[in-house]
Every structure is written in C-alpha cells, then in structure tokens.
Motif scaffolding. Sequence first.
Motif, PDB file in Angstrom:
ATOM      1  N   TRP A  27     -29.400  80.708   2.597  1.00 54.93           N
ATOM      2  CA  TRP A  27     -30.842  80.955   3.300  1.00 54.93           C
ATOM      3  C   TRP A  27     -32.154  79.927   3.722  1.00 54.93           C
ATOM      4  N   TYR A  28     -32.458  80.415   5.436  1.00 57.15           N
ATOM      5  CA  TYR A  28     -33.676  79.637   4.577  1.00 57.15           C
ATOM      6  C   TYR A  28     -34.885  80.253   5.290  1.00 57.15           C
ATOM      7  N   PRO A  29     -35.833  80.792   4.319  1.00 59.74           N
ATOM      8  CA  PRO A  29     -37.098  81.752   4.691  1.00 59.74           C
ATOM      9  C   PRO A  29     -38.145  81.278   5.415  1.00 59.74           C
ATOM     10  N   LEU A  30     -37.881  81.893   6.390  1.00 55.55           N
ATOM     11  CA  LEU A  30     -39.800  81.278   7.316  1.00 55.55           C
ATOM     12  C   LEU A  30     -40.870  81.828   7.031  1.00 55.55           C
ATOM     13  N   VAL A  31     -40.605  83.012   6.137  1.00 57.69           N
ATOM     14  CA  VAL A  31     -42.231  82.826   5.135  1.00 57.69           C
ATOM     15  C   VAL A  31     -42.332  83.888   4.295  1.00 57.69           C
ATOM     16  N   MET A  32     -42.870  84.011   3.116  1.00 58.24           N
ATOM     17  CA  MET A  32     -42.912  84.423   1.673  1.00 58.24           C
ATOM     18  C   MET A  32     -44.472  85.027   1.369  1.00 58.24           C
ATOM     19  N   PRO A  33     -44.875  86.044   1.845  1.00 60.32           N
ATOM     20  CA  PRO A  33     -46.044  86.920   1.204  1.00 60.32           C
ATOM     21  C   PRO A  33     -45.505  86.874  -0.264  1.00 60.32           C
ATOM     22  N   MET A  34     -46.476  86.355  -0.423  1.00 59.69           N
ATOM     23  CA  MET A  34     -46.731  86.859  -2.071  1.00 59.69           C
ATOM     24  C   MET A  34     -48.567  87.453  -2.115  1.00 59.69           C
TER      25      MET A  34
END
Length: 265
Positions: free
Chosen positions: A90-97
């Motif tokens: 998988w290629y994450p585009l955005v990872m909110p934390m």
Amino acid sequence: MARVRYGPRTEAEIEAARTKSSKLPDIWSTGVVAVWESDPDAVAAVLPPPLKPTGRPLVRANISKVDLPGYPLGAGSVAVAAEYNGREGWYPLVMPMTHERALIGGREVFGEPKKLGEVTVERDGLTVRAALARHGIAFVEVRGAVSGPLPLPEPVEKVDFYFKFLPAVDGRGFDADPVLVQCTRHEKVRKLEQITGDVVLRESMYDPVADLPVRRLVEITLGEKTSDQSGKVVDRVSAQALLPYIHQRYDDPQQILDGPPEGSA
C-alpha cells in the motif's frame, strides 16, 4: 553543574534508549478499515515511479484509536494499492495523527506522510462512525452498523511504501537523492467484526481523497489489532521523477493553481 538535557548523551545512554525502544510491549488499537475499488486511472495517477498499480484499483481507509498508556492516540491513513519489484503493498497518501509526537518520528525515519488531524472512532451499540478530519473538513467518513463477528485471521505480514526525502534549501529539487522505503508490519488480530455501511468522501483542497471515488465497496470491518514495524530502503529514486508528486506531503496553498478535475463545470 546540573545535567543539561540538551547536551550530548553518552554511548551507554544512546544504547539504553535504542534497546528500550526495540522491546515495546504489544500496543493494541481499535479501528475501522474500509476498502473499496476506485477509478483505475485515478489510482495510477497518484503513484510516483517506481511504484506501479496492482491488478485491482483498491483504496484503503484505516481509522483507529491506539491504546498508548496514558497517551491515547488517534491514527489514520488513506492508501492505494501499489506494487514494487513484484511485491504488492500500500502507498499511503495521508496519515492523520492527533499528536505531534506520533507524526515526527514516522516522517523523519520512514518518510511517512503524517499530518496533524482529527481522528474519530465511535461505537454506540451496533452503530459505528469513524472519520478523518483536517482543517475542519471530515474528508473521509465511514458509517454503518455491526452485522456480526468475523473469524480471526492468522497473523499476517503487511507492506507499506513511502518516499523519504528532504526538499532543497533553495526551494529547487532535493538536498539529497530521495529513497523508496519498504515498511513491513506483522499484524495480530484479537477481535474482528463486519460492518454494513458506506464510505463518504468530502471535498478538501488539502486532502483531495475525493478524487479516488468509491466505485465498489469491498469491505468494512471493525477490529482490535496490534503490530510491530520495521523498514528498509529498497531503491534510490529519480529526483526528477518524484518532484511532481511532493505536494502530496504538504498542505500546499499553490494547489489552487492546479487545473480543475476533468468534467468539472
């Protein structure tokens, strides 16, 4: 003189910190995972080379609350299926934390596209709602109801791909060659339930995941999971090839200059 904590650590202290961090206990999260088939051209368009599309144009939204002792964390991601050198992941585009502490290490060590945001996972009886929000916009929302338990899967190995780079000081290109990072996780599940519901994608100029529409919903699940994580550099990347994609990493106000989506009025 009292110890100055910004001063240098001894070799023993550095080794003690490294050893301690490598022996973390299992940290469990409760979260919703939604997977859908999207437009194949849209999925292909967001993949920087040398990543390539897989046989199915899948998108995955992962929205979780992490049980960190004394430090609860909301963590999420929106990723597309990708392949590199025969390995699918998988290629994450955005990872909110929800906390800065969680995003700094991931960005600096692995090149993860983490950003501060709001993460919601709510359950009221059988009703479930999960959302990722930034700049006041819930750009991904998953809504539904628990329709029953699912068999627990065996422990599984999962792969994510990231690009690690430093933009150049003068604003042109990079300060060093970008690298492609392969991050491997070994995931264990102790509870898994099926959700019957839907996925809502809302327009956001900063998080334009609405460009990856839900063509066919594959599954929505609610689970309790834990995983470890290790990464390695698998390739040196062409700076010229990656440069058109680096706006994915940032809240770039110059995106207002981008052309409108095809078919827009």
